[in-house]
Design a protein around this motif. Structure first.
Motif, short mmCIF file in Angstrom:
data_model
loop_
_atom_site.label_atom_id
_atom_site.label_comp_id
_atom_site.label_asym_id
_atom_site.label_seq_id
_atom_site.Cartn_x
_atom_site.Cartn_y
_atom_site.Cartn_z
N UNK A 105 0.82 -1.21 0.00
CA UNK A 105 0.00 0.00 0.00
C UNK A 105 0.86 1.26 0.00
N UNK A 106 2.16 1.10 0.15
CA UNK A 106 3.08 2.24 0.19
C UNK A 106 3.46 2.62 -1.24
N UNK A 107 3.38 3.92 -1.56
CA UNK A 107 3.79 4.37 -2.89
C UNK A 107 5.26 4.75 -2.91
N UNK A 108 5.88 4.61 -4.07
CA UNK A 108 7.31 4.90 -4.23
C UNK A 108 7.49 5.97 -5.29
N UNK A 109 8.47 6.83 -5.08
CA UNK A 109 8.78 7.87 -6.07
C UNK A 109 9.42 7.26 -7.30
N UNK A 110 8.97 7.69 -8.48
CA UNK A 110 9.57 7.25 -9.74
C UNK A 110 10.26 8.43 -10.41
N UNK A 111 9.50 9.50 -10.72
CA UNK A 111 10.06 10.70 -11.34
C UNK A 111 9.42 11.94 -10.72
N UNK A 112 10.23 13.01 -10.62
CA UNK A 112 9.76 14.26 -10.06
C UNK A 112 9.51 15.31 -11.15
N UNK A 113 8.45 16.06 -11.01
CA UNK A 113 8.14 17.26 -11.80
C UNK A 113 8.42 17.07 -13.30
N UNK A 114 7.66 16.18 -13.89
CA UNK A 114 7.72 15.92 -15.33
C UNK A 114 6.63 16.72 -16.03
N UNK A 115 6.98 17.43 -17.09
CA UNK A 115 5.98 18.21 -17.81
C UNK A 115 5.22 17.34 -18.80
N UNK A 116 3.90 17.46 -18.78
CA UNK A 116 3.04 16.76 -19.73
C UNK A 116 3.02 17.59 -21.02
N UNK A 117 3.62 17.06 -22.07
CA UNK A 117 3.70 17.81 -23.33
C UNK A 117 2.35 17.93 -24.02
N UNK A 118 1.50 16.90 -23.84
CA UNK A 118 0.16 16.95 -24.42
C UNK A 118 -0.66 15.82 -23.82
N UNK A 119 -1.98 15.91 -23.97
CA UNK A 119 -2.89 14.85 -23.57
C UNK A 119 -3.72 14.50 -24.79
N UNK A 120 -3.66 13.22 -25.21
CA UNK A 120 -4.25 12.78 -26.47
C UNK A 120 -5.40 11.82 -26.23
N UNK A 121 -6.31 11.72 -27.23
CA UNK A 121 -7.37 10.73 -27.16
C UNK A 121 -6.95 9.47 -27.92
N UNK A 122 -7.90 8.55 -28.11
CA UNK A 122 -7.59 7.27 -28.77
C UNK A 122 -7.09 7.45 -30.20
N UNK A 123 -7.46 8.55 -30.83
CA UNK A 123 -7.06 8.78 -32.22
C UNK A 123 -5.76 9.57 -32.35
N UNK A 124 -5.18 9.95 -31.20
CA UNK A 124 -3.96 10.75 -31.23
C UNK A 124 -4.22 12.24 -31.34
#
Length: 218
Positions: free
Chosen positions: A145-164
């Protein structure tokens, strides 16, 4: 009329004329000062330019300004600006400054690649994660149930749908699954691939880009 009186009258009139003339010139120069300062031609924006936009020539024009208002970081040549990327929001008629620009050769590192990560509505935090958002990526293992850090402060370049198609586009399809477009170096990609095989990825959204990451705070 005596000659002396004529000379005296002429001198009085001449004096009055000179006084009046001086007063007129003083008024004109006070109200409409002559600008003798040297001017230089600088580059300014013709419209608002958003952060991350590749600046094209039609976004730019030249403007004459006083030399005293120009610092060394203000661009004076359109060719030095066109084709660069804006690091901050630039408003219409703003001077273009060199420190607000990113040259094409510095856009990406050699080992950086685009990856996409599928996310549900819940994982997108009810659509709060959008293009330009910054997120921490954490791992929720299947066996803990404990979460672990993977990456810090990553910018989302875009958010796409199923068609891109970008979800902020009018032509986007209304789908339950979206895809976060990220640009990551090889080391960070390996962290994501390893984490995704070990459990569920969790995204924590920053309130704005000025917030420090957990890594910076620690």
């Amino acid at each position: 009329m005596s000659k002396r009186l004529i000379i005296k009258t002429v001198l009085i009139c001449l004096g009055l004329f000179l006084i009046l003339d001086s007063a007129i010139f003083a008024y004109i120069f006070t109200k409409y000062p002559i600008n003798t300062e040297k001017t230089v031609s600088v580059v300014v924006a013709t419209a608002d330019i958003k952060e991350g936009t590749v600046i094209e020539e039609h976004f730019l024009r030249k403007k004459q300004v006083n030399a005293s208002a120009v610092s060394s970081n203000i661009e004076t040549e359109v060719g030095n600006v066109a084709g660069t990327k804006a690091l901050t929001n630039i408003h219409k008629d703003d001077y273009i400054r060199s420190y607000d620009l990113l040259e094409r050769k510095n856009w990406y590192k050699d080992d950086e690649r685009i990856i996409v990560l599928p996310v549900s509505m819940e994982e997108r935090l009810a659509n709060l994660i959008r293009k330009g958002s910054y997120v921490d990526i954490r791992l929720q293992r299947d066996t803990s149930e404990v979460t672990e850090d993977v990456l810090y402060k990553i910018q989302v370049k875009d958010v796409l749908d199923d068609t891109g198609t970008a979800l902020d586009s009018k032509s986007a399809v209304n789908s339950k699954t979206a895809y976060l477009k990220l640009v990551l170096g090889k080391k960070d990609r390996q962290k994501i691939y390893s984490a995704s095989r070990s459990g569920k990825l969790i995204y924590e959204l920053y309130c704005d880009s000025t917030q420090k990451s957990v890594g910076e705070v620690n």
